[in-house]
Motif scaffolding. Structure first.
Motif, PDB file in Angstrom:
ATOM      1  N   ARG A 161       0.818  -1.217   0.000  1.00 57.19           N
ATOM      2  CA  ARG A 161       0.000   0.000   0.000  1.00 57.19           C
ATOM      3  C   ARG A 161       0.850   1.265   0.000  1.00 57.19           C
ATOM      4  N   SER A 162       1.862   1.320   0.845  1.00 55.82           N
ATOM      5  CA  SER A 162       2.663   2.541   0.963  1.00 55.82           C
ATOM      6  C   SER A 162       3.844   2.582   0.008  1.00 55.82           C
ATOM      7  N   GLY A 163       4.298   1.392  -0.445  1.00 59.27           N
ATOM      8  CA  GLY A 163       5.491   1.336  -1.274  1.00 59.27           C
ATOM      9  C   GLY A 163       6.777   1.498  -0.492  1.00 59.27           C
ATOM     10  N   ARG A 164       6.702   1.504   0.831  1.00 61.37           N
ATOM     11  CA  ARG A 164       7.897   1.686   1.651  1.00 61.37           C
ATOM     12  C   ARG A 164       8.624   0.365   1.868  1.00 61.37           C
ATOM     13  N   VAL A 165       9.919   0.457   2.063  1.00 63.16           N
ATOM     14  CA  VAL A 165      10.711  -0.714   2.422  1.00 63.16           C
ATOM     15  C   VAL A 165      10.389  -1.099   3.859  1.00 63.16           C
ATOM     16  N   ALA A 166      10.196  -2.379   4.086  1.00 63.18           N
ATOM     17  CA  ALA A 166      10.013  -2.903   5.440  1.00 63.18           C
ATOM     18  C   ALA A 166      11.162  -3.852   5.732  1.00 63.18           C
ATOM     19  N   VAL A 167      11.961  -3.517   6.733  1.00 62.89           N
ATOM     20  CA  VAL A 167      13.089  -4.355   7.124  1.00 62.89           C
ATOM     21  C   VAL A 167      12.686  -5.141   8.370  1.00 62.89           C
ATOM     22  N   PHE A 168      12.401  -6.421   8.179  1.00 65.72           N
ATOM     23  CA  PHE A 168      12.089  -7.288   9.322  1.00 65.72           C
ATOM     24  C   PHE A 168      13.403  -7.791   9.906  1.00 65.72           C
ATOM     25  N   MET A 169      13.531  -7.706  11.228  1.00 65.99           N
ATOM     26  CA  MET A 169      14.772  -8.121  11.864  1.00 65.99           C
ATOM     27  C   MET A 169      14.472  -9.002  13.063  1.00 65.99           C
ATOM     28  N   ASP A 170      15.349  -9.989  13.249  1.00 68.03           N
ATOM     29  CA  ASP A 170      15.143 -10.986  14.295  1.00 68.03           C
ATOM     30  C   ASP A 170      16.498 -11.355  14.876  1.00 68.03           C
ATOM     31  N   GLY A 171      16.631 -11.254  16.197  1.00 64.75           N
ATOM     32  CA  GLY A 171      17.879 -11.631  16.850  1.00 64.75           C
ATOM     33  C   GLY A 171      18.278 -10.602  17.892  1.00 64.75           C
ATOM     34  N   PRO A 172      19.276 -10.924  18.712  1.00 62.44           N
ATOM     35  CA  PRO A 172      19.673 -10.036  19.808  1.00 62.44           C
ATOM     36  C   PRO A 172      20.233  -8.695  19.356  1.00 62.44           C
ATOM     37  N   LEU A 173      20.697  -8.584  18.109  1.00 60.71           N
ATOM     38  CA  LEU A 173      21.235  -7.311  17.625  1.00 60.71           C
ATOM     39  C   LEU A 173      20.174  -6.444  16.955  1.00 60.71           C
ATOM     40  N   ALA A 174      18.916  -6.870  16.968  1.00 58.05           N
ATOM     41  CA  ALA A 174      17.840  -6.106  16.338  1.00 58.05           C
ATOM     42  C   ALA A 174      17.690  -4.746  17.024  1.00 58.05           C
ATOM     43  N   ASP A 175      17.635  -3.690  16.202  1.00 57.60           N
ATOM     44  CA  ASP A 175      17.489  -2.331  16.722  1.00 57.60           C
ATOM     45  C   ASP A 175      16.843  -1.458  15.649  1.00 57.60           C
ATOM     46  N   PRO A 176      15.547  -1.157  15.773  1.00 57.75           N
ATOM     47  CA  PRO A 176      14.859  -0.340  14.755  1.00 57.75           C
ATOM     48  C   PRO A 176      15.239   1.133  14.791  1.00 57.75           C
ATOM     49  N   THR A 177      15.979   1.585  15.807  1.00 60.90           N
ATOM     50  CA  THR A 177      16.239   3.010  15.996  1.00 60.90           C
ATOM     51  C   THR A 177      16.816   3.714  14.763  1.00 60.90           C
ATOM     52  N   PRO A 178      17.812   3.147  14.050  1.00 65.10           N
ATOM     53  CA  PRO A 178      18.385   3.875  12.911  1.00 65.10           C
ATOM     54  C   PRO A 178      17.398   4.189  11.801  1.00 65.10           C
ATOM     55  N   TRP A 179      16.245   3.538  11.782  1.00 64.58           N
ATOM     56  CA  TRP A 179      15.261   3.798  10.734  1.00 64.58           C
ATOM     57  C   TRP A 179      14.232   4.852  11.143  1.00 64.58           C
ATOM     58  N   ALA A 180      14.324   5.350  12.359  1.00 65.29           N
ATOM     59  CA  ALA A 180      13.341   6.324  12.839  1.00 65.29           C
ATOM     60  C   ALA A 180      13.387   7.621  12.029  1.00 65.29           C
ATOM     61  N   TYR A 181      14.510   7.877  11.345  1.00 73.09           N
ATOM     62  CA  TYR A 181      14.678   9.123  10.602  1.00 73.09           C
ATOM     63  C   TYR A 181      14.442   8.934   9.094  1.00 73.09           C
ATOM     64  N   ASP A 182      14.083   7.745   8.687  1.00 72.82           N
ATOM     65  CA  ASP A 182      13.971   7.439   7.259  1.00 72.82           C
ATOM     66  C   ASP A 182      12.499   7.441   6.843  1.00 72.82           C
ATOM     67  N   PRO A 183      12.073   8.383   5.981  1.00 75.03           N
ATOM     68  CA  PRO A 183      10.662   8.429   5.564  1.00 75.03           C
ATOM     69  C   PRO A 183      10.289   7.347   4.560  1.00 75.03           C
ATOM     70  N   PRO A 312      28.079  12.969  15.804  1.00 76.35           N
ATOM     71  CA  PRO A 312      26.864  13.412  16.490  1.00 76.35           C
ATOM     72  C   PRO A 312      25.874  14.120  15.565  1.00 76.35           C
ATOM     73  N   ALA A 313      26.388  14.975  14.666  1.00 74.50           N
ATOM     74  CA  ALA A 313      25.510  15.657  13.709  1.00 74.50           C
ATOM     75  C   ALA A 313      24.946  14.684  12.688  1.00 74.50           C
ATOM     76  N   ARG A 318      20.434  10.826  10.375  1.00 67.81           N
ATOM     77  CA  ARG A 318      20.188   9.508   9.803  1.00 67.81           C
ATOM     78  C   ARG A 318      20.123   8.379  10.826  1.00 67.81           C
ATOM     79  N   GLY A 319      20.263   8.698  12.101  1.00 64.46           N
ATOM     80  CA  GLY A 319      20.089   7.694  13.133  1.00 64.46           C
ATOM     81  C   GLY A 319      21.300   6.844  13.415  1.00 64.46           C
ATOM     82  N   ALA A 320      22.321   6.921  12.588  1.00 66.93           N
ATOM     83  CA  ALA A 320      23.543   6.137  12.786  1.00 66.93           C
ATOM     84  C   ALA A 320      24.724   6.928  12.233  1.00 66.93           C
ATOM     85  N   GLY A 321      25.855   6.800  12.886  1.00 70.57           N
ATOM     86  CA  GLY A 321      27.038   7.500  12.419  1.00 70.57           C
ATOM     87  C   GLY A 321      27.747   6.754  11.315  1.00 70.57           C
TER      88      GLY A 321
END
Length: 409
Positions: A161-183, A312-313, A318-321
């Protein structure tokens, strides 16, 4: 992330039947490169899309098996490949093409109690669904991820419906935070299963879309065929990439063909698939080289803490350096389109193409010899896929020392 521990990732891209090449590379890794590392080894991050998602799930789910067994299982699937193992293509299915193309009827099938698990598409992929369910050792996936073997499995899809990329992640290193800035993308942390993999491999229009939760998903290759982004955003600083295009930047002979060739639907669709599924990788690899060069120059000019001062900037945007990333790329030593063309004509002479004949003829209609790009994605036939497996093993062998250095230095 200068203080982060070293993270090694493998990136597996999409390409239909071309995926047999990936299988060949992986089988060589299991058999010959893992034993050379001198210690138990698994990648920290495994990221895949389309057919690469199938291989990513296999790599993560089979981590508790012996290397020889892992190699044999993945080779057996591809070397014995037939079209009937991927799609159901009966006379009734062929006659239903026009109706499904016009939207007058569609494939809809239940799964796990969901009455609309898969909807739409021209082809019935129930045989491929069986391969995904039966040939990937799903029973081992949870234990492997809990033991951080690997630490993360990423599967990329496209939400219809949206045409957006969906990154499904599974495991102890999963962290959605870096995608919070990606429209244009969203990250979803949840247990990955067969449906996620089938959705990532569902080529739009041709294959049915797959329902996960309340949304329908299709091939992740539409927006992110080479899933480098998840690996980089989650801290990978060493990345092994398996490409499915033999040489970057070559235009081939299309500019020399007359208009009646370059306007043929099969010819054009093959080039479109190349652009969607293969060419993005070269752009992404070029960006890595650019960032690496920028970091090195910045350190020379502004000092060793240049990146520490800049990140930091960068993280705010982009949520990640940024970090310096080492990449090793394994790519086909031959033109895969030419290989598909050769195998087709060999099978025609042998009169052994079977149910693949109809689809192959459509994929080659009006296409000159040696330009079988569209067919190279669709030729699920052992003649072709077994050659790709062996090509993948040979190319991995040629880069063995470079791969070992990437994983150990």
């Amino acid at each position: 992330m200068p203080s982060s521990p070293r993270r090694v990732a493998i990136v597996l891209s999409g390409g239909g039947a071309r995926g047999a090449y990936e299988a060949g590379v992986l089988s060589y890794l299991f058999e010959h490169i893992y034993p050379r590392l001198g210690r138990p080894f698994e990648f920290d991050l495994v990221s895949g899309t389309s057919v690469g998602a199938i291989h990513a799930a296999y790599l993560a789910a089979s981590a508790d098996l012996a290397p020889e067994q892992r190699s044999r299982m993945i080779r057996d699937v591809w070397c014995g490949m037939e079209l009937r193992h991927v799609v159901r293509l009966t006379l009734r299915d062929l006659l239903g093409f026009p109706l499904r193309a016009l939207g007058l009827t569609r494939i809809a099938r239940a799964d796990d109690g969901d009455t609309r698990a898969t909807v739409g598409g021209l082809l019935d992929l129930s045989p491929l669904e069986k391969i995904v369910t039966a040939r990937i050792p799903w029973a081992g996936l949870r234990g492997n991820l809990e033991a951080a073997r690997p630490g993360l499995l990423c599967v990329s899809c496209t939400e219809v419906r949206s045409g957006r990329v969906a990154v499904f992640m599974d495991g102890p290193l999963a962290d959605p935070t870096p995608w919070a800035y990606d429209p244009n993308a969203t990250a979803i942390s949840e247990e990955i299963g067969p449906r996620h993999v089938r959705a990532s491999a569902a080529i739009p229009f041709l294959f049915p879309s797959v329902r996960i939760g309340e949304h329908y998903y299709v091939d992740g290759g539409l927006r992110m065929n080479t899933p480098l982004s998840p690996a980089l955003r989650l801290g990978a600083d060493r990345v092994l990439v398996i490409a499915l295009k033999h040489e970057p930047g070559l235009l081939g002979h299309a500019d020399a063909y007359p208009e009646d060739v370059v306007t043929q639907p099969a010819f054009v669709l093959g080039k479109v698939l190349n652009a969607l599924l293969l060419d993005q990788l070269e752009y992404e690899l070029q960006r890595i080289d650019l960032v690496n060069a920028w970091i090195e120059h910045g350190r020379k000019v502004y000092g060793a803490d240049f990146l520490k001062q800049m990140n930091p900037a960068v993280r705010q945007q982009r949520g990640a350096g940024y970090r310096h990333v080492r990449v090793a790329t394994i790519r086909p030593g031959r033109d895969i389109g030419e290989m598909a063309d050769d195998c087709y004509h060999q099978r025609v002479r042998e009169k052994s193409l079977g149910s693949m004949r109809f689809m192959a003829r459509l994929a080659l209609r009006g296409v000159p010899r040696g330009e079988a790009d569209l067919l190279s994605y669709l030729l699920f036939d052992g003649c072709y896929t077994s050659q790709l497996v062996e090509l993948g093993r040979a190319d991995a062998r040629a880069k063995e020392d470079e791969i070992v250095a990437l994983l150990t230095d």
